[in-house]
Design an enzyme around this catalytic site. Structure first.
Site, short mmCIF file in Angstrom:
data_model
loop_
_atom_site.label_atom_id
_atom_site.label_comp_id
_atom_site.label_asym_id
_atom_site.label_seq_id
_atom_site.Cartn_x
_atom_site.Cartn_y
_atom_site.Cartn_z
CD GLU A 162 2.60 -4.49 -10.73
OE1 GLU A 162 3.63 -4.88 -10.15
OE2 GLU A 162 1.45 -4.61 -10.27
CB CYS A 169 -0.28 -6.81 -4.48
SG CYS A 169 -1.04 -5.68 -3.31
CG HIS A 225 2.15 -3.07 -6.89
ND1 HIS A 225 1.29 -3.94 -7.51
CD2 HIS A 225 1.55 -2.70 -5.74
CE1 HIS A 225 0.20 -4.08 -6.78
NE2 HIS A 225 0.33 -3.33 -5.68
#
Lengths: 192, 307
Positions: free
Chosen positions: A168, A79, A166
């Protein structure tokens, strides 16, 4: 062996740490106000530049990137981290035509390195207004979407990777695989 | 995650942090605070006094739940009714952040009084990672972190602060916490106060309580998997018609989401029939509600709660 997560103030910094823990990798969260020479020990095998609210508050992130270039240490920008890498290599970073929040469909253009073993398309979660507008000269486009051109990119020669979405968060089902692939790049120095 | 090792580490951490002091443990009856409390009791035995604060802002059934939990776990719980104190502090307050901060502060003042009565020096809280992440990022002040006042007479001990709810549930299962606690849907610390947009009053709390009960009941009947399902009272009146007579009544938003850790969430694609039942029950059983809306926003860009 550990991977440093440079904290740019994003919501998912600790979530990166957790995802690494889940795949059995030790992560260490380091504030971006601490310079790389103070944080990077011989134990460190890779760096992740986290997301965050504001590129002006990215602290020593670029110094980490320079350190990695100099020492051939793998680095992954997520990001805002991805945008920091893009800007450093001369790409324009700015507001996208629309923001990208929540679920997005990512087309994988290069099924290697970060995307080793990936299908053509994955569903991922994104949360950003700014984006990398063009692929820097020394980079290859590795992933894209209808909303944002540069969803993924990598340096042609060096182990430098950026992804806009993302990996994660739990809403990116293949995200852990991306982090595991990054870990393998770090551990086995797969690049080059 | 090696739960056995983690549990040992947490118990060691609590022993070190609390030392020879007495501690009170903030126990809401949710999985986070119950896990923190049980681990603290494992570490320190009766030196830990669990305290449940009835804020007056809770959904139906919470006090019954805490009594059952106390019996099943064989842990004595001090139940404190502080609802007048909370409503007084919230009078006239409409700003969401101010609401959260006032609630955080009121909690602490109540805990400080109880701690003083017992000579306790520490407060054990079930804070988990998303609480401090969202507080630190300035997204919202969670009552147990960013909502805390600057000066606190107690040492705060947060044994679960590096974990997420799905991990806490795994720990809870390992230490034998009953399934009805593990599977209990999360309720934010400020509870229904952040599900009333605008000023909080006992009357509005009652409306949200009723509506939330309907949403939960109907969702439980479906057997569908969900993270949270609740009602929010919007400060919007719209025109309706009831038995040929014009009505001008308030609006309820229904929020049902799926998530693993609360950090990202998607709205649940609940069958129309279920939404229809929820809507007709709310408009007929809850006074003053004339319209029901379903929230179709993910997190991000929204958060799960409205405030």
């Amino acid at each position: 062996m550990e991977i440093i997560i440079v904290d740019n103030g994003g919501q998912y910094v600790h979530r990166i740490w957790r995802s690494l823990r889940e795949i059995g990798v030790k992560g260490k969260i380091v504030s971006n106000t601490i310079p790389p020479e103070k944080a990077i020990t011989s134990d460190v095998i890779g760096i992740i530049l986290s997301g965050g609210p504001d590129i002006k508050k990215s602290g020593y992130s670029e110094d980490y990137l320079e350190y990695c270039i100099e020492h051939n240490l793998p680095i992954l920008g997520i990001c805002l981290g991805h945008q920091i890498i893009g800007r450093y290599f001369g790409a324009e970073v700015g507001k996208g035509s629309k923001g990208e929040y929540g679920s997005t469909l990512i087309k994988i253009l290069e099924k290697k390195y970060l995307f080793e073993g990936f299908p053509d398309k994955i569903s991922a979660w994104a949360s950003h207004m700014d984006e990398v507008k063009d692929v820097p000269k020394e980079f290859l486009l590795t992933a894209t979407s209808d909303v944002c051109l540069v969803e993924g990119m990598r340096h042609k020669r060096l182990p430098i990777f950026g992804i806009q979405f993302h990996p994660e968060v739990s809403h990116t089902p293949d995200g852990k695989k991306i982090l595991r692939n990054f870990y393998e790049i770090c551990r086995f120095k797969l690049f080059l | 995650m090696n739960v056995r090792v983690i549990v040992d580490e947490i118990i060691k951490f609590i022993k070190e942090e609390v030392g020879s002091n007495l501690a009170i443990s903030a126990l809401s009856g949710g999985v986070d605070s119950t896990t923190a409390t049980v681990l603290a009791r494992k570490a320190l035995g009766e030196k830990v006094i669990p305290v449940f604060v009835d804020t007056g802002l809770l959904p139906y059934g919470e006090i019954g739940h805490i009594k059952k939990l106390s019996r099943d776990l064989n842990i004595p719980v001090k139940i404190i009714n502080a609802s007048n104190e909370f409503f007084r502090a919230l009078k006239g307050v409409t700003d969401p952040e101010l609401k959260r901060k006032i609630i955080g502060e009121t909690f602490i003042r109540v805990f400080e009084r109880i701690a003083e009565d017992h000579g306790a020096k520490c407060l054990i809280q079930g804070t988990i990672a998303p609480d401090w992440i969202e507080s630190k990022g300035g997204i919202k002040s969670h009552h147990n972190v960013g909502g805390l006042p600057k000066e606190i007479k107690l040492k705060i001990v947060e044994p679960l602060k590096n974990f997420y709810k799905d991990e806490v549930r795994e720990i809870a299962r390992y230490i034998g916490i009953p399934e009805y606690v593990i599977n209990k849907k999360p309720i934010p610390g400020p509870a229904l106060a952040v599900r009333i947009l605008g000023e909080v009053t006992p009357e509005k709390i009652e409306i949200v309580r009723k509506a939330t009960k309907i949403v939960e009941e109907e969702m439980m009947k479906t057997g569908l998997d969900f993270w949270q399902a609740f009602a929010v009272l919007l400060p919007i009146r719209t025109v309706g018609v009831r038995g040929d007579i014009r009505a001008y009544e308030w609006t309820i938003a229904v929020r049902i989401v799926n998530s693993t850790d609360g950090m990202t969430a998607n709205f649940s694609k609940v069958p129309w029939e279920v939404l229809e039942r929820i809507s007709s029950r709310i408009t007929s059983e809850v006074p003053h509600i004339g319209r029901v809306l379903y929230d179709i926003t993910n997190k991000p860009p929204a958060t799960i709660e409205f405030e």
